[in-house]
Motif scaffolding. Structure first.
Motif, PDB file in Angstrom:
ATOM      1  N   LEU A 173       0.850  -1.185   0.000  1.00 63.53           N
ATOM      2  CA  LEU A 173       0.000   0.000   0.000  1.00 63.53           C
ATOM      3  C   LEU A 173       0.893   1.246   0.000  1.00 63.53           C
ATOM      4  O   LEU A 173       1.725   1.424   0.897  1.00 63.53           O
ATOM      5  N   HIS A 174       0.734   2.092  -0.999  1.00 62.45           N
ATOM      6  CA  HIS A 174       1.536   3.319  -1.090  1.00 62.45           C
ATOM      7  C   HIS A 174       1.202   4.239   0.075  1.00 62.45           C
ATOM      8  O   HIS A 174       0.053   4.292   0.533  1.00 62.45           O
ATOM      9  N   LYS A 175       2.181   4.987   0.524  1.00 60.83           N
ATOM     10  CA  LYS A 175       2.023   5.833   1.713  1.00 60.83           C
ATOM     11  C   LYS A 175       0.984   6.933   1.543  1.00 60.83           C
ATOM     12  O   LYS A 175       0.485   7.469   2.525  1.00 60.83           O
ATOM     13  N   THR A 176       0.605   7.255   0.298  1.00 62.96           N
ATOM     14  CA  THR A 176      -0.382   8.318   0.081  1.00 62.96           C
ATOM     15  C   THR A 176      -1.754   7.788  -0.323  1.00 62.96           C
ATOM     16  O   THR A 176      -2.648   8.575  -0.635  1.00 62.96           O
ATOM     17  N   VAL A 177      -1.920   6.474  -0.324  1.00 62.10           N
ATOM     18  CA  VAL A 177      -3.181   5.870  -0.775  1.00 62.10           C
ATOM     19  C   VAL A 177      -3.897   5.243   0.416  1.00 62.10           C
ATOM     20  O   VAL A 177      -3.318   4.425   1.135  1.00 62.10           O
ATOM     21  N   ALA A 178      -5.137   5.633   0.614  1.00 64.61           N
ATOM     22  CA  ALA A 178      -5.949   5.021   1.669  1.00 64.61           C
ATOM     23  C   ALA A 178      -6.355   3.620   1.224  1.00 64.61           C
ATOM     24  O   ALA A 178      -6.657   3.392   0.043  1.00 64.61           O
ATOM     25  N   LEU A 179      -6.356   2.687   2.153  1.00 63.69           N
ATOM     26  CA  LEU A 179      -6.712   1.301   1.826  1.00 63.69           C
ATOM     27  C   LEU A 179      -8.068   1.217   1.139  1.00 63.69           C
ATOM     28  O   LEU A 179      -8.209   0.546   0.115  1.00 63.69           O
ATOM     29  N   CYS A 180      -9.065   1.900   1.665  1.00 62.11           N
ATOM     30  CA  CYS A 180     -10.402   1.806   1.069  1.00 62.11           C
ATOM     31  C   CYS A 180     -10.415   2.330  -0.368  1.00 62.11           C
ATOM     32  O   CYS A 180     -11.146   1.805  -1.216  1.00 62.11           O
TER      33      CYS A 180
END
Length: 149
Positions: free
Chosen positions: A62-69
């Motif tokens: 998961l990229h640090k700027t992307v929310a999981l949802c």
């Protein structure tokens, strides 16, 4: 600290709507390849994707700027549209929910092998039992009234 650093490995699991066996034929290998590309496209590189006719597993960073949802929303939206345009059923939809479980770097080989061996695994265990086990290992309750759709 002058920069942000994050390494969040996620084992994502989601099913087709009503667990219909819609990932079959030529769609079967192509779906997993598509999901790997879609994950890369949202800056969440996938390590492996696999599954069987009614559900998928994706191990990705998961990229640090992307929310999981948002990552899940994009993966499901893009792959559902792609499936309908590439030989999948016109009624191809994913279920509303998903399971997302953190994975330590030391467990990446084990989780990758688990995902790669989904057909053999499901010769012995149905999806619902598998998902209950994933929830149990993560310390989560399985509310049978709401977990299945």
């Amino acid at each position: 600290m002058s920069q942000s650093v994050a390494r969040n490995l996620i084992h994502l699991v989601f099913s087709t709507k009503y667990r219909e066996p819609l990932i079959t034929g030529d769609l079967y290998p192509a779906m997993f390849a598509y999901l790997i590309g879609a994950a890369k496209g949202i800056d969440c590189p996938a390590i492996i994707a696999g599954g069987i006719a009614d559900h998928v597993h994706i191990l990705f960073a998961l990229h640090k700027t992307v929310a999981l949802c948002k990552a899940v929303e994009e993966l499901k939206k893009q792959s559902s549209k792609w499936a309908k345009e590439n030989g999948g059923a016109s009624n191809f939809y994913w279920q509303n929910g998903y399971g997302a479980f953190s994975v330590s770097p030391q467990n990446v080989p084990r989780v990758s092998a688990y995902i790669a061996n989904q057909p053999q695994h499901h010769a012995e265990q149905p999806f619902q039992d598998e998902f209950r086990g994933l929830l149990h290992r993560a310390g989560e309750e399985c509310d049978e009234r709401t977990v299945w759709d």
